[in-house]
Design an enzyme around this catalytic site. Structure first.
Site, PDB file in Angstrom:
ATOM      1  N   THR A   1       0.796  -1.227   0.000  1.00  0.00           N
ATOM      2  CA  THR A   1       0.000   0.000   0.000  1.00  0.00           C
ATOM      3  C   THR A   1       0.835   1.287   0.000  1.00  0.00           C
ATOM      4  O   THR A   1       1.942   1.323   0.554  1.00  0.00           O
ATOM      5  CB  THR A   1      -0.916   0.029   1.253  1.00  0.00           C
ATOM      6  OG1 THR A   1      -1.402   1.362   1.459  1.00  0.00           O
ATOM      7  CG2 THR A   1      -0.164  -0.363   2.519  1.00  0.00           C
TER       8      THR A   1
ATOM      9  N   LYS B   1       2.384  -3.324   7.153  1.00  0.00           N
ATOM     10  CA  LYS B   1       2.432  -3.527   5.694  1.00  0.00           C
ATOM     11  C   LYS B   1       3.867  -3.425   5.167  1.00  0.00           C
ATOM     12  O   LYS B   1       4.225  -4.090   4.198  1.00  0.00           O
ATOM     13  CB  LYS B   1       1.529  -2.509   4.989  1.00  0.00           C
ATOM     14  CG  LYS B   1       0.037  -2.830   5.100  1.00  0.00           C
ATOM     15  CD  LYS B   1      -0.349  -3.989   4.184  1.00  0.00           C
ATOM     16  CE  LYS B   1      -1.852  -4.225   4.165  1.00  0.00           C
ATOM     17  NZ  LYS B   1      -2.265  -5.242   3.196  1.00  0.00           N
TER      18      LYS B   1
ATOM     19  N   TYR C   1      -0.930   0.180  10.994  1.00  0.00           N
ATOM     20  CA  TYR C   1      -1.306  -0.450   9.720  1.00  0.00           C
ATOM     21  C   TYR C   1      -0.128  -0.417   8.752  1.00  0.00           C
ATOM     22  O   TYR C   1       0.249  -1.420   8.147  1.00  0.00           O
ATOM     23  CB  TYR C   1      -2.513   0.293   9.124  1.00  0.00           C
ATOM     24  CG  TYR C   1      -2.830  -0.098   7.689  1.00  0.00           C
ATOM     25  CD1 TYR C   1      -3.548  -1.253   7.409  1.00  0.00           C
ATOM     26  CD2 TYR C   1      -2.407   0.699   6.617  1.00  0.00           C
ATOM     27  CE1 TYR C   1      -3.823  -1.618   6.097  1.00  0.00           C
ATOM     28  CE2 TYR C   1      -2.674   0.344   5.314  1.00  0.00           C
ATOM     29  CZ  TYR C   1      -3.386  -0.824   5.053  1.00  0.00           C
ATOM     30  OH  TYR C   1      -3.646  -1.182   3.749  1.00  0.00           O
TER      31      TYR C   1
ATOM     32  N   GLU D   1       0.294   3.673   1.832  1.00  0.00           N
ATOM     33  CA  GLU D   1       0.465   4.126   3.219  1.00  0.00           C
ATOM     34  C   GLU D   1       1.893   3.914   3.697  1.00  0.00           C
ATOM     35  O   GLU D   1       2.360   4.585   4.618  1.00  0.00           O
ATOM     36  CB  GLU D   1      -0.495   3.368   4.150  1.00  0.00           C
ATOM     37  CG  GLU D   1      -1.920   3.880   4.142  1.00  0.00           C
ATOM     38  CD  GLU D   1      -2.075   5.213   4.847  1.00  0.00           C
ATOM     39  OE1 GLU D   1      -1.603   5.366   5.979  1.00  0.00           O
ATOM     40  OE2 GLU D   1      -2.672   6.126   4.251  1.00  0.00           O
TER      41      GLU D   1
HETATM   42  P1  NAP Z   1     -11.428  -4.692   2.853  1.00  0.00           P
HETATM   43  O1  NAP Z   1     -12.633  -4.402   2.043  1.00  0.00           O
HETATM   44  O2  NAP Z   1     -11.341  -4.176   4.246  1.00  0.00           O
HETATM   45  O3  NAP Z   1     -11.236  -6.291   2.881  1.00  0.00           O
HETATM   46  C1  NAP Z   1     -10.347  -6.910   3.762  1.00  0.00           C
HETATM   47  C2  NAP Z   1     -10.553  -8.398   3.661  1.00  0.00           C
HETATM   48  O4  NAP Z   1      -9.630  -9.062   4.551  1.00  0.00           O
HETATM   49  C3  NAP Z   1     -11.948  -8.879   4.087  1.00  0.00           C
HETATM   50  O5  NAP Z   1     -12.328  -9.948   3.257  1.00  0.00           O
HETATM   51  C4  NAP Z   1     -11.716  -9.379   5.501  1.00  0.00           C
HETATM   52  O6  NAP Z   1     -12.631 -10.352   5.912  1.00  0.00           O
HETATM   53  C5  NAP Z   1     -10.344 -10.018   5.325  1.00  0.00           C
HETATM   54  N1  NAP Z   1      -9.633 -10.269   6.562  1.00  0.00           N
HETATM   55  C6  NAP Z   1      -9.358  -9.399   7.572  1.00  0.00           C
HETATM   56  N2  NAP Z   1      -8.659 -10.019   8.545  1.00  0.00           N
HETATM   57  C7  NAP Z   1      -8.506 -11.305   8.154  1.00  0.00           C
HETATM   58  C8  NAP Z   1      -7.884 -12.449   8.721  1.00  0.00           C
HETATM   59  N3  NAP Z   1      -7.266 -12.376   9.902  1.00  0.00           N
HETATM   60  N4  NAP Z   1      -7.907 -13.630   8.041  1.00  0.00           N
HETATM   61  C9  NAP Z   1      -8.530 -13.704   6.829  1.00  0.00           C
HETATM   62  N5  NAP Z   1      -9.158 -12.666   6.250  1.00  0.00           N
HETATM   63  C10 NAP Z   1      -9.130 -11.478   6.905  1.00  0.00           C
HETATM   64  O7  NAP Z   1     -10.102  -4.194   2.098  1.00  0.00           O
HETATM   65  P2  NAP Z   1      -9.871  -3.881   0.536  1.00  0.00           P
HETATM   66  O8  NAP Z   1     -10.102  -2.440   0.313  1.00  0.00           O
HETATM   67  O9  NAP Z   1     -10.590  -4.901  -0.270  1.00  0.00           O
HETATM   68  O10 NAP Z   1      -8.294  -4.098   0.437  1.00  0.00           O
HETATM   69  C11 NAP Z   1      -7.744  -5.376   0.105  1.00  0.00           C
HETATM   70  C12 NAP Z   1      -6.283  -5.395   0.515  1.00  0.00           C
HETATM   71  O11 NAP Z   1      -5.575  -4.368  -0.174  1.00  0.00           O
HETATM   72  C13 NAP Z   1      -6.025  -5.158   1.994  1.00  0.00           C
HETATM   73  O12 NAP Z   1      -4.898  -5.922   2.358  1.00  0.00           O
HETATM   74  C14 NAP Z   1      -5.669  -3.676   2.079  1.00  0.00           C
HETATM   75  O13 NAP Z   1      -4.856  -3.423   3.200  1.00  0.00           O
HETATM   76  C15 NAP Z   1      -4.921  -3.510   0.773  1.00  0.00           C
HETATM   77  N6  NAP Z   1      -4.960  -2.182   0.168  1.00  0.00           N
HETATM   78  C16 NAP Z   1      -6.150  -1.551  -0.052  1.00  0.00           C
HETATM   79  C17 NAP Z   1      -6.179  -0.306  -0.660  1.00  0.00           C
HETATM   80  C18 NAP Z   1      -7.473   0.411  -0.938  1.00  0.00           C
HETATM   81  O14 NAP Z   1      -7.421   1.622  -1.198  1.00  0.00           O
HETATM   82  N7  NAP Z   1      -8.606  -0.273  -0.953  1.00  0.00           N
HETATM   83  C19 NAP Z   1      -4.959   0.293  -1.079  1.00  0.00           C
HETATM   84  C20 NAP Z   1      -3.758  -0.394  -0.864  1.00  0.00           C
HETATM   85  C21 NAP Z   1      -3.772  -1.641  -0.253  1.00  0.00           C
HETATM   86  P3  NAP Z   1     -14.023  -9.952   6.670  1.00  0.00           P
HETATM   87  O15 NAP Z   1     -15.020  -9.719   5.554  1.00  0.00           O
HETATM   88  O16 NAP Z   1     -14.308 -11.159   7.487  1.00  0.00           O
HETATM   89  O17 NAP Z   1     -13.749  -8.713   7.473  1.00  0.00           O
HETATM   90  O1  G4F Z   2     -10.649   6.601   3.583  1.00  0.00           O
HETATM   91  P1  G4F Z   2      -9.552   6.536   4.558  1.00  0.00           P
HETATM   92  O2  G4F Z   2      -9.835   5.882   5.869  1.00  0.00           O
HETATM   93  O3  G4F Z   2      -8.332   5.846   3.802  1.00  0.00           O
HETATM   94  P2  G4F Z   2      -6.758   5.794   4.121  1.00  0.00           P
HETATM   95  O4  G4F Z   2      -6.470   6.084   5.546  1.00  0.00           O
HETATM   96  O5  G4F Z   2      -6.092   6.635   3.103  1.00  0.00           O
HETATM   97  O6  G4F Z   2      -6.439   4.251   3.872  1.00  0.00           O
HETATM   98  C1  G4F Z   2      -6.969   3.546   2.754  1.00  0.00           C
HETATM   99  O7  G4F Z   2      -6.068   3.647   1.680  1.00  0.00           O
HETATM  100  C2  G4F Z   2      -4.787   3.020   1.904  1.00  0.00           C
HETATM  101  C3  G4F Z   2      -3.948   3.251   0.632  1.00  0.00           C
HETATM  102  O8  G4F Z   2      -3.285   4.487   0.727  1.00  0.00           O
HETATM  103  C4  G4F Z   2      -5.024   1.556   2.173  1.00  0.00           C
HETATM  104  F1  G4F Z   2      -3.819   0.934   2.341  1.00  0.00           F
HETATM  105  C5  G4F Z   2      -5.882   1.378   3.404  1.00  0.00           C
HETATM  106  O9  G4F Z   2      -6.153  -0.014   3.600  1.00  0.00           O
HETATM  107  C6  G4F Z   2      -7.213   2.104   3.185  1.00  0.00           C
HETATM  108  O10 G4F Z   2      -7.903   1.428   2.155  1.00  0.00           O
HETATM  109  O11 G4F Z   2      -9.013   8.009   4.885  1.00  0.00           O
HETATM  110  C7  G4F Z   2      -8.601   8.887   3.862  1.00  0.00           C
HETATM  111  C8  G4F Z   2      -8.346  10.266   4.459  1.00  0.00           C
HETATM  112  C9  G4F Z   2      -7.441  10.248   5.695  1.00  0.00           C
HETATM  113  O12 G4F Z   2      -6.501  11.281   5.581  1.00  0.00           O
HETATM  114  C10 G4F Z   2      -8.371  10.504   6.849  1.00  0.00           C
HETATM  115  O13 G4F Z   2      -7.753  11.170   7.960  1.00  0.00           O
HETATM  116  O14 G4F Z   2      -9.594  10.789   4.909  1.00  0.00           O
HETATM  117  C11 G4F Z   2      -9.392  11.380   6.187  1.00  0.00           C
HETATM  118  N1  G4F Z   2     -10.696  11.404   6.883  1.00  0.00           N
HETATM  119  C12 G4F Z   2     -11.328  12.541   7.284  1.00  0.00           C
HETATM  120  N2  G4F Z   2     -12.467  12.222   7.922  1.00  0.00           N
HETATM  121  C13 G4F Z   2     -11.414  10.343   7.253  1.00  0.00           C
HETATM  122  C14 G4F Z   2     -12.548  10.863   7.914  1.00  0.00           C
HETATM  123  N3  G4F Z   2     -11.246   9.011   7.087  1.00  0.00           N
HETATM  124  C15 G4F Z   2     -12.194   8.164   7.566  1.00  0.00           C
HETATM  125  N4  G4F Z   2     -12.060   6.831   7.377  1.00  0.00           N
HETATM  126  N5  G4F Z   2     -13.313   8.650   8.224  1.00  0.00           N
HETATM  127  C16 G4F Z   2     -13.523   9.970   8.415  1.00  0.00           C
HETATM  128  O15 G4F Z   2     -14.526  10.372   9.027  1.00  0.00           O
END
Ligand code: NAP
Ligand code: G4F
Length: 347
Positions: A132, A161, A157, A134
């Protein structure tokens, strides 16, 4: 038929990746955590959307923190490709649950790599780690961030990672495994979890418009994120796994916007001014914030031939459109429930 094994299959990316793999003819095997209530909303939706493929999705109970269980399932299934998407993926939550986040996000990856190493002695297998942006930490001098940018993780987090990233590189170098990291910047969709900022905003805009919600509480509006569309990003995951050699790639749009811009854009799509409904709540601020993420995806473009197809404005539109439909259904349900309650009171 190729077989893929996907952890995190019930999440946002799990849905889009599974859909892509099914379209490409794969047999998809996933693990789901055992919970007292069933939480497979996205995968159930996928089975409804692609009934002809439903028999090519199989799920069994599993958890990435259970090393022995992972080894058993990987050795039994003998997949060709393994995608490790499982994580405690919420950055703010990781400050409250650091040890669990470390266990799922770092140790979980290591557990799976051990299983991959064992299977690879029997047959070739490829491994994808969901790394990620992050990990970069968003320090101003590091923008735009590329594969060469140093890591400066700013949450439990992100530190977990970073460990998983290095475990993946180390297994590639030590054992010659096909193991790669996709360093993905934020990617969103109508299936994004409701407590990430984009979905929280689009659902709120739609619900306020329908009279179902009166205000929206948020934290830091000044953070900048490079937001793309999840459906585009899972294509990059798959492309990395089809290369001759394993490598690590930044996946991003190269353009960033602030949370405030996302808010303005989403509310204006439903004809509202966000300032009339916004409340700033300290509980949504983080002890350390990642202020600015903006990726440089040139390596992915040059080597994989990958480019994002959806820009920020299209992304906001498709999320708002989806959530307006959700809110209309909720409103209908509320109206019917109100009528039933009124009738019962009258009786
Ligand atoms: P998400 O919607 O939160 O999905 C996370 C998945 O992981 C869910 O299926 C969850 O299962 C499962 N999980 C959590 N803990 C587990 C465990 N201990 N054993 C097995 N499964 C587990 O996240 P996403 O947005 O799809 O992201 C997918 C991956 O990409 C994550 O690793 C995230 O950190 C990474 N990532 C995401 C972004 C982004 O912007 N979306 C960017 C960079 C990297 P449950 O349904 O049971 O909770
Ligand atoms: O939507 P966020 O929680 O995403 P964040 O922290 O960027 O993380 C996501 O992207 C990462 C990739 O860069 C992934 F690795 C990670 O698993 C996840 O998918 O927050 C985005 C921004 C932050 O700066 C946060 O401080 O939005 C700001 N924010 C402001 N108000 C908020 C809120 N975020 C959340 N979740 N909720 C709020 O009320």
């Amino acid at each position: 038929m190729k077989r893929a094994f996907v952890t995190g299959i019930t999440g946002q990316d799990g849905y889009y990746l599974t859909r892509l793999l099914l379209e490409k003819g794969y047999d998809v095997q996933g693990i789901v955590r055992r919970t007292s209530s069933m939480t497979r909303r996205r995968i159930d939706q996928l089975k409804d959307e692609m009934p002809e493929c439903a028999d090519r999705i199989t799920m069994q109970y599993g958890d990435v923190t259970d090393a022995a269980g992972l080894i058993r399932v990987v050795m039994e299934l003998e997949p060709d490709e393994i995608y490790n998407l499982a994580a405690q993926s919420h950055v703010r939550v990781s400050f409250d649950k650091p040890a669990y986040t470390q266990s799922a996000n770092a140790d979980g990856c290591l557990n799976l790599l051990e299983a991959v190493r064992l299977l690879n002695q029997r047959k070739p297998v490829r491994f994808y780690q969901a790394s990620t942006s992050e990990m970069f930490g968003g320090l101003p001098e590091t923008v735009p961030q590329s594969e060469q940018t140093r890591f400066h993780p700013r949450s439990p987090y992100a530190t977990a990672k970073v460990a998983a990233f290095h475990h993946t590189v180390n297994y590639r170098e030590a054992y010659g495994l096909f193991a790669c990291n996709g360093i993905l910047f934020n990617h969103e969709s109508p299936l994004r979890g409701e407590n990430f900022v984009t979905r929280k905003i689009t659902l709120a805009a739609a619900r306020i418009k329908e009279g179902l919600q009166s205000e929206l509480s948020l934290g830091n509006l000044d953070a900048l994120r490079d937001w793309g569309y999840a459906a585009d990003y899972v294509e990059a995951m798959w492309m990395m796994m089809q290369q001759d050699d394993p490598d690590d790639f930044v996946i991003a749009t190269g353009v960033s916007h602030s949370v405030r811009e996302f808010l303005e854009e989403a509310f204006s799509r439903v004809g509202l001014d966000y300032q009339d409904y916004l409340r700033i709540d300290q509980k949504y601020f983080r002890p350390t914030e990642v202020e600015q993420l903006c990726g440089d995806p040139s390596k992915a473009r040059d080597v994989l031939g990958w480019e994002p197809k959806t820009d920020f404005y299209q992304l906001v539109q498709l999320m708002v459109d989806h959530d307006c439909e959700v809110a209309k259904h909720e409103r209908l349900y509320e109206d019917i429930r109100g009528q039933v309650e009124a009738r019962e009171t009258w009786r």
